[in-house]
Scaffold this motif. Structure first.
Motif: not given
Ligand code: GDP
Length: 372
Positions: A235-241, A272-275
């Motif tokens: 899964g992708f995530i905001r600010k993935l290191p 969800f739109e940010d995602h």
């Protein structure tokens, strides 16, 4: 105020991450600054407030939603007198707990050492300053130098190991031959594994925690008379290191080499739109954004529509928009085939399958232009 709402959502997500890592969250602190304090990230008054709270309530850890610089981490630990974690460290910890295969474990270990290395260095500069440059050849320096060397050796060893596995995985991918490859992409926890299970009747681990899936799973799926390979990706995530984006290269290669992407979105999630934007950003970074894609809006069964009153028409808040309105908006906005489903309840599956079938068929045909 909209940014207030965003802030809450970000902290909700951080709390969910903390829960996934096995922690329970006691209290949230926020502070508005035009820019983070270079020494301590937050202001000293706020640090004081947190320290008092931590003392009084015997809190074990304080978690920050951003990546802290090595010196900020050090200074905060001194000021608050408790273990400090930043977002990167927290995500690395979850990945470490969840890595199943030797490949995933190697990737996580590498990312952890890369995170650690500059933090060791900074610890030493800090010591150097304290000692005023006198007697610097003490055991302290030797120890840290040794640690650093050991870590650097370990990093290059892990990189070699990954290169070998990367080559093996590339060969494996090549050996899969001419079959059309479809990859499920999407923010973490949107229902990719659930969808994978539903489409392939397999038993992939699905759990209401972030990053239940770390390793890619590949299944052969047949719709109509068309076989293709379906891959579930991390899964992708905001600010993935950044360390992780880099080290999960091979996982992302599955996406990069896919013929078709199925972008799964959790429409019941407030952000969800940010995602969607986060995922598109990552796709751009790995240069996979021009592939054919199907947009799958999942969890329609969990969509909550809370119209506050009949004359409340403020369109700003997502809560005032019904599922039907969202559907219309996205159908007209999306340049990709778009479908709304519930993976859990298998709602609208015929529509989804038809859409996948059509796209896979197009790819088949484009590959064999002389067949009729
Ligand atoms: P992944 O991280 O994207 O692979 O997501 P998972 O497949 O692990 O699902 C995350 C959580 O969402 C699990 O608790 C699932 O049961 C739940 N979930 C998946 N699809 C649906 C759906 O259509 N409706 C509802 N209500 N929950 C779902």
């Amino acid at each position: 105020n909209q940014s207030e709402e965003k802030l809450t959502e970000y902290l909700d997500e951080l709390e969910f991450l903390a829960y996934t890592a096995g922690a329970s969250v006691d209290k949230r602190f926020t502070q508005r600054l035009t820019k983070p304090d270079s020494k301590t990230f937050i202001g000293s008054g706020k640090a004081q407030e947190i320290r008092d709270y931590v003392k009084e309530n015997e809190i074990g850890t304080v978690i920050f939603d951003d990546e802290l610089s090595p010196s900020q981490l050090k200074n905060l630990e001194k000021e608050i007198e408790v273990k400090i974690l930043d977002r990167t460290n927290l995500i690395l910890d979850i990945f470490a707990q969840r890595a199943q295969t030797s490949y995933a474990r190697t990737q996580v270990e590498l990312a952890q050492y890369e995170y650690l290395l500059p933090r060791l260095t900074r610890m030493w500069t800090h010591l150097e300053r304290q000692q005023g440059g006198i007697g610097m050849r003490g055991p302290g320096e030797t120890e840290i130098e040794t640690d650093r060397r050991i870590i650097r050796d370990r990093i290059s060893l892990l990189k070699d190991k990954l290169k070998t596995i990367d080559r093996q995985m590339a060969t494996q991918r090549n050996n899969r031959g001419k079959m059309v490859r479809v990859a499920l992409v999407g923010y973490t926890n949107v229902g990719k594994s659930t969808l994978m299970n539903a489409l392939s009747k397999s038993d992939v681990f699905a759990e209401d925690k972030l990053f239940a899936t770390l390793d890619t799973t590949v299944r052969k799926v047949v719709i109509g008379n068309l076989p293709f390979l379906l891959t579930d990706t991390v899964g992708f995530i905001r600010k993935l290191p950044t360390q992780l984006v880099e080290s999960f290269k091979s996982t992302l290669d599955e996406v990069r080499e896919a013929d078709l992407l199925i972008h799964v979105v959790d429409i019941s999630h407030e952000s969800f739109e940010d995602h969607i934007n986060s995922v598109n950003q990552t796709l751009m970074e790995i240069e996979a954004h021009q592939k054919p894609m199907i947009m799958v809006f999942n969890k329609i069964d969990a969509f909550a529509y809370e119209k506050k009153s009949d004359d409340d028409l403020s369109p700003e808040t997502r809560k005032n928009i019904s599922l039907e309105e969202w559907m219309k908006t996205w159908m007209s906005k999306s340049k990709y085939p778009t479908v709304f489903i519930s993976a859990l309840k298998k709602e609208n599956f015929p529509e989804l399958k038809k859409m996948i079938y059509d796209e896979v068929l197009k790819i088949h045909i484009s590959r064999f232009p002389y067949n009729d």
